[in-house]
Design a protein around this motif. Structure first.
Motif: not given
Length: 693
Positions: A654, A658, A663-664
């Motif tokens: 992450a 970001p 991924t989150a």
């Protein structure tokens, strides 16, 4: 004419390998503009072979080569060496090797075209073959899309923009317009046959109209810049203007029908009727321009004006050119409205992204909204952070994932200048700028030659084609398209080859009045002086070693990528064979993490999580900041029940990317104590990749 051409070819034998290279460039233009590694790397080996053959068969005379050309060659060679050295500090060494290899290709192309002297006639031959070949490809493109079914048009013209054959609308437009300027400037030469001048003018109209089908905003803004450069820097402005009148008139006459193809869509798709009307308008405008220019050229060839009348005609044409320029400026200001308001709107849309564009139906005037502002911002920030030698060749993507703001994941900063700054730092920028200025100086000297009108015309035309690549490439990723970059450096090299060269020094004999009878001359033994420099054998051996090293540098990534592609195609039938191929690919290219990433993905689909974890670990060993490998490794750890390690790896993924929603989401599930499904995550990643492909 045939006899002159044969004599010129005998005096400039390097024309033959240059013609072979041009055939390669045209082949690249037929499919993706030479972007894939499997396209341009074999071509790079061909160019290296041509350069080696030319060096052996036609020994270059460096002493007669202009100093500016030698400086340009040395700087481009130094920039190539710096690109290879940058692998040492690059976050993704495999990408850096690929970027350095592409730079090596451009060095070889420039050396092939600039290393040997060309004559005006042979230079016109090279330019004419390349320009008319691209015009023929543009004609084939028109016939292809006109005969396509309604169901296949969305793939050829998505959203009303022509992407065939390059696959990228902006590259498509640049491909045609790089050839437009040489065609236009060659057609003004009184030394060419009248029918050839008409053919070149018709080709210029065809290239411009097909480029307009791509609706590239970059080409729209690059064209006025090119007009300023051509009229400000190149000689024979009056002849340029006189030829531009029928060409621009023909382009303008067909432009409404051409723009209607992309402006008037039916349910987001191009309609066949609008497309057929545009093709007909293009055909008529090309024929009309060719006939007008051919007739004017024939009249000019038969009638020789007296000096006074010629001077009066020149002044009248120059006055008309100034008046037309002023009228165009006034019309542009009236159409654009308040110039300050237009500049503010352009800046705001450029900075605001795609959503800041106006809702007008025509894309060309909707604004400058894209994510390039964010790309440039990250590039400048990375240059500030790594000012001396940059982050490494082609190593922009990881930095943008860390610091970017848009949802795009660009591999390149979409600018030739930004690429040079962020990837090779100030050192690379200084070297590249010095080489470019030296080459342009040599080309400018050739464009102002008075002893060879064809050489001056050809060099000016070649410089214009290269200049368009630079101007449009200042806000697009054209360096990475070998089908654009290689012809650009070939054009620059061709202009350098036409620069005036010093004759090779020879023993001068004294005039007969100053000769002394032999008996009166007492011959003294000549002292043997030590030779300076390296012997020829050592130089030849060094050149051979460099050639072999360059070939290996190109061949290793190519063979590795071919093995990866074969493994990706055959793993459903034979996983073991695919794994063997990927191991071979990893051995062939020790800098790349791609073989292990593909092997890990195959292992995930087969449910072999232990094998997947091992492959992703190997990938991270080669590219420690790879977000995808870190994400997959964290998902595998979570699936195994290694909750703490899975959260740590997913948190690191992450941080590396970001703004990635997958991924989150995976990190949130892992922190909630749930085990991740690696197969489901892999399918989601694949679906996302196909969505943005």
């Amino acid at each position: 004419m045939t006899g002159k051409l044969s004599a010129s070819l005998r005096e400039a034998p390097a024309t033959v390998p240059a013609l072979v290279a041009l055939a390669l460039f045209v082949f690249w233009a037929t499919d993706q503009a030479g972007y894939p590694l499997t396209h341009w790397a074999p071509g790079g080996l061909v160019v290296l072979a041509l350069l080696s053959i030319a060096a052996v068969a036609i020994r270059p005379q460096l002493s007669a080569t202009p100093v500016a050309v030698r400086v340009a060659l040395a700087c481009l060679a130094a920039y190539t060496a710096l690109s290879y050295i940058s692998i040492a500090w690059a976050g993704a060494p495999g990408d850096a090797l690929e970027g350095a290899d592409r730079t090596l290709l451009y060095l070889a192309v420039f050396a092939l075209f600039a290393g040997w002297r060309q004559h005006g006639l042979t230079a016109v031959l090279l330019l004419g073959v390349w320009t008319l070949s691209l015009a023929g490809l543009a004609l084939y493109t028109l016939v292809h899309i006109a005969s396509a079914s309604q169901a296949s048009l969305p793939a050829l013209l998505p959203d009303g923009r022509l992407v065939f054959p390059s696959g990228y609308a902006n590259a498509n437009a640049a491909q045609w317009l790089m050839a437009f300027w040489p065609a236009l400037l060659l057609a003004r030469s009184r030394s060419l046959l009248w029918w050839l001048r008409g053919l070149l003018a018709g080709a210029a109209v065809l290239l411009a109209e097909v480029a307009l089908l791509s609706q590239s905003r970059g080409s729209l803004y690059a064209t006025p810049v090119m007009l300023v450069l051509v009229f400000a820097l190149l000689p024979q402005r009056t002849r340029t203007f006189a030829l531009l009148i029928p060409v621009a008139g023909a382009v303008g006459a067909a432009a409404p029908a051409v723009l209607r193809v992309g402006d008037r869509l039916s349910r987001g798709q191009v309609t066949s009727s609008n497309l057929h009307h545009a093709v007909l308008a293009i055909a008529l405008s090309c024929v009309l321009a060719a006939l007008v220019v051919a007739a004017g050229a024939a009249l000019e060839a038969r009638r020789h004006l007296r000096p006074r009348r010629a001077e009066r005609l020149h002044r009248a044409t120059a006055g008309l050119a100034v008046a037309a320029l002023l009228a165009a400026i006034v019309a542009g200001l009236v159409a654009a409205g308040n110039p300050i308001a237009r500049l503010e709107h352009g800046w705001n849309t450029f900075k605001g992204g795609y959503g800041a564009n106006s809702t007008t139906s025509n894309r060309l005037v909707s604004g400058l909204g894209s994510n390039r502002y964010d790309f440039f911002r990250v590039a400048l920030d990375e240059f500030t952070a790594h000012p001396v030698v940059g982050v490494g060749a082609d190593n922009f993507q990881q930095q943008y994932l860390l610091h970017g703001r848009s949802t795009e994941t660009p591999r390149y900063p979409h600018s030739v200048e930004m690429r040079t700054l962020v990837q090779t730092g100030a050192l690379g920028a200084v070297i590249a700028l010095a080489g470019l200025l030296a080459a342009l100086l040599a080309g400018a000297r050739a464009a102002r030659r008075r002893d060879d009108e064809l050489a001056a015309m050809a060099s000016a035309a070649a410089l214009a084609g290269f200049a368009y690549w630079v101007v449009h490439g200042s806000f697009d990723w054209f360096w990475e398209f070998a089908g654009l970059g290689a012809p650009a450096f070939a054009l620059l090299g061709l202009a350098c080859s036409l620069a005036p060269r010093e004759p090779v020094a020879s023993r001068a004999r004294a005039p007969w009045l100053l000769r002394v009878p032999r008996p009166a001359v007492r011959r003294l033994p000549r002292p043997r002086l030590p030779r300076s420099g390296l012997p020829r054998g050592a130089l030849a051996l060094g050149a051979a070693v460099l050639a072999v090293a360059a070939a290996l540098a190109l061949a290793a990534p190519l063979l590795s990528e071919l093995e990866v592609q074969r493994a990706a195609a055959e793993w459903p039938r034979s996983p073991s064979s695919a794994y063997e191929r990927l191991d071979t690919a990893a051995w062939l290219n020790p800098s790349s993490d791609r073989p292990y990433l593909v092997a890990g993905g195959i292992a995930v689909r087969l449910g072999q999580l232990n094998r997947a974890a091992a492959d992703f670990e190997k990938a991270l060993a080669r590219s420690p900041h790879d977000a995808y490998a870190t994400l997959e490794l964290g998902a595998v750890a979570s699936n195994r029940g290694e909750g703490r390690r899975g959260v740590e790896l997913l948190a690191r993924a992450a941080r590396l990317d970001p703004r990635d929603p997958l991924t989150a989401e995976a990190l949130a599930l892992a922190r909630a104590g749930r085990r991740l499904s690696v197969r489901a995550l892999d399918e989601a990643i694949l679906s996302k990749a196909q969505q943005f492909a």
